[in-house]
Design an enzyme around this catalytic site. Structure first.
Site, PDB file in Angstrom:
ATOM      1  CD  GLU A 266      47.867  42.772  42.677  1.00 53.01           C
ATOM      2  OE1 GLU A 266      48.967  42.951  43.261  1.00 53.01           O
ATOM      3  OE2 GLU A 266      46.878  43.522  42.837  1.00 53.01           O
ATOM      4  CD  GLU A 295      49.580  50.271  43.542  1.00 54.71           C
ATOM      5  OE1 GLU A 295      49.127  49.907  42.442  1.00 54.71           O
ATOM      6  OE2 GLU A 295      49.559  49.545  44.552  1.00 54.71           O
TER       7      GLU A 295
HETATM    8 ZN    ZN Z   1      48.610  47.680  43.122  1.00 56.60          ZN
END
Ligand code: ZN
Length: 501
Positions: A266, A295
């Site tokens: 995160e 991502e």
């Molecule tokens: Zn993620």
């Protein structure tokens, strides 16, 4: 700035404000809100979502775009303003096809679904979540219908998370990747149980886990003047504006990696959010255009940094100092191997790098089947378990560790999962490029110095905010198209060494 551009930015600013308010309330819903607040909160979120949508799809934005676009012809197409117009036009045309009433209903339903999903997951009772998921799948199929005709019913959903990406392209990439990953996993399995990860399955004080995670993400460069970390059922990152980018994590008292790598992951998202220039605030350029790019950032810090030998060379002594009883007898090498142990696992977010994409392919195929109508929600747990058996050779002991594990379906985020796998590919491509330009990259990490990497990512990725989708961004950053080769090279190199393949 022309008057029309100023007007456009004013309206977009108001839409962004409504969405930021919505995000704060969603963040609260998943962190601190008492369970009894759920029904009321669902209504508030639904109202805010509808108002933001109505404001955004208003004819006025179309008129301003019509007026401004000719002025831009001949201008630098990469300029902030030119990109703002093209990105806004794209999302505007898409959102115009969606009735505001649908937005309100979808928001209400997904908000209510959250609470029951959390309960269903905790009690491993799919029947609690099933009626919600049936409604959500119905709403998502209706959503796709707003964009007919399409090649695949999944295209409009995928496009929300990775603009321009087609289902057929994802399928082709996965088809190329799957046999190579399966072959690698088989070769590793053939070596037998040579990596011992038992040291990670011990009692680790949660407060100490939390503190260690915080210490590391601060080192990465996560700025706590403009962010914070809290706990939630499923870890996530949310940005209200570039000055306030928050993350959450979850801790398991008897398994160290979940909290630690969750925080690293995160924080990777948040570093991107904090690196987006403040001048993009209150426009679409500050928001998530491409989940693939997002991502790629989280997976970079979680894996390429966080699961590397160089990183642990630097930080293992510290971790051992915090957990002397659990890790005192475990060498650096044994620890490095343990956190990189390859094997079938139930939980996607805990999966090793070699099997991770198989978890994604499973979800992609099930989502596609749900959207196409060839799989009913009632049959989902069975289909999940069958595919887990086929891909990983294991069957979840209960639905809490199976079909109910991820938050995505409860928030209606169909189309998101493929971007994790694509993000993995992108992270490896970016890493190869970074290593070329920073030859002592790993040595710097072993010296606890992340500034070179962060600076490189700021320059090549973060500074563009939402200006470019993944395909364009990787071309600009590396000169190459988005492709699986770098990722496969990375996996073979890393696990070939660990498992002596
Ligand atoms: Zn993620």
């Amino acid at each position: 700035m022309t008057d029309a551009l100023r007007d456009l930015k004013n309206v977009l600013g108001e839409v962004a404000d409504l969405r930021a308010a919505n995000s704060v309330l969603s963040w609260d819903e998943q962190t601190y809100m008492p369970p009894g607040g759920a029904p009321g909160r669902a209504i508030v979120l639904s109202t805010l979502s509808r108002l933001a949508h109505e404001r955004f799809v208003d004819d006025r934005i179309g008129e301003l775009l019509d007026h401004l676009e000719p002025e831009m012809s001949g201008a630098d197409l990469d300029s902030d303003d030119a990109r703002l117009l093209s990105v806004t036009r794209r999302v505007y045309e898409k959102d115009r096809k969606v009735p505001s009433q649908w937005v309100a209903e979808f928001s209400l339903e997904t908000s209510l679904a959250q609470q029951d999903w959390q309960k269903a997951r905790a009690t491993a009772d799919f029947t609690l979540f099933r009626p919600h998921l049936e409604k959500i799948v119905g709403l998502r199929r209706q959503y796709a219908g707003f964009f007919a005709p399409y090649d695949s019913v999944y295209d409009p959903l995928l496009d929300d998370f990775e603009p321009g990406m087609k289902t057929a392209t994802v399928r082709a990439i996965f088809d190329a990747l799957r046999p190579q990953q399966v072959e690698l996993v088989r070769a590793i399995a053939a070596k037998g149980n040579v990596v011992d990860d038992r040291p990670l399955h011990k009692a680790f004080d949660e407060k100490k886990q939390w503190d260690f995670g915080m210490e590391i993400i601060r080192r990465f460069g996560y700025d706590l003047e403009h962010g914070r970390q809290d706990r939630s059922a499923h870890p996530f990152t949310t940005d209200f504006w570039t000055g306030d980018v928050r993350i959450t994590t979850r801790l398991r008292p008897k398994y160290l990696p979940t909290g630690m790598f969750g925080s690293f992951h995160e924080a990777g998202h948040a570093l991107y959010g904090q690196g987006i220039p403040a001048r993009f605030d209150r426009t679409l350029l500050a928001s998530r255009l491409s989940s693939t790019v997002h991502e790629s950032q989280s997976r970079t810090w979680e894996n390429l940094v966080g699961r590397s030998r160089a990183f642990w060379k630097a930080f293992y002594p510290r971790l051992r100092e915090i957990f002397p009883r659990q890790l005192g007898e475990v060498s650096l090498e044994a620890f490095y191997r343990a956190i990189n142990k390859v094997g079938p696992s139930l939980i996607r977010t805990d999966a090793d790098e070699a099997t991770y994409n198989l978890h994604i392919m499973l979800r992609f195929e099930l989502e596609l089947a749900l959207m196409e109508g060839s799989l009913a929600v009632a049959d989902l747990p069975e289909a999940w378990n069958a595919r887990m058996q086929e891909y990983l050779g294991i069957t979840p002991p209960h639905d809490g560790d199976g079909v109910l594990q991820d938050i995505h379906w409860s928030v209606g985020a169909f189309g998101y999962f493929p971007t994790y796998a694509l993000g993995n590919l992108l992270s490896a491509q970016l890493w190869e490029a970074a290593e070329k330009e920073i030859p002592d990259l790993t040595k710097r990490i072993a010296r606890k110095d992340f500034s070179g990497l962060l600076e490189w990512l700021r320059t090549r990725v973060h500074q563009f905010g939402g200006k470019y989708e993944a395909v364009e961004l990787i071309r600009r950053a590396t000169g190459h198209p988005l492709s699986p080769e770098a990722y496969v090279r990375y996996l073979r190199g890393k696990f070939g060494e660990i498992y002596k393949l």
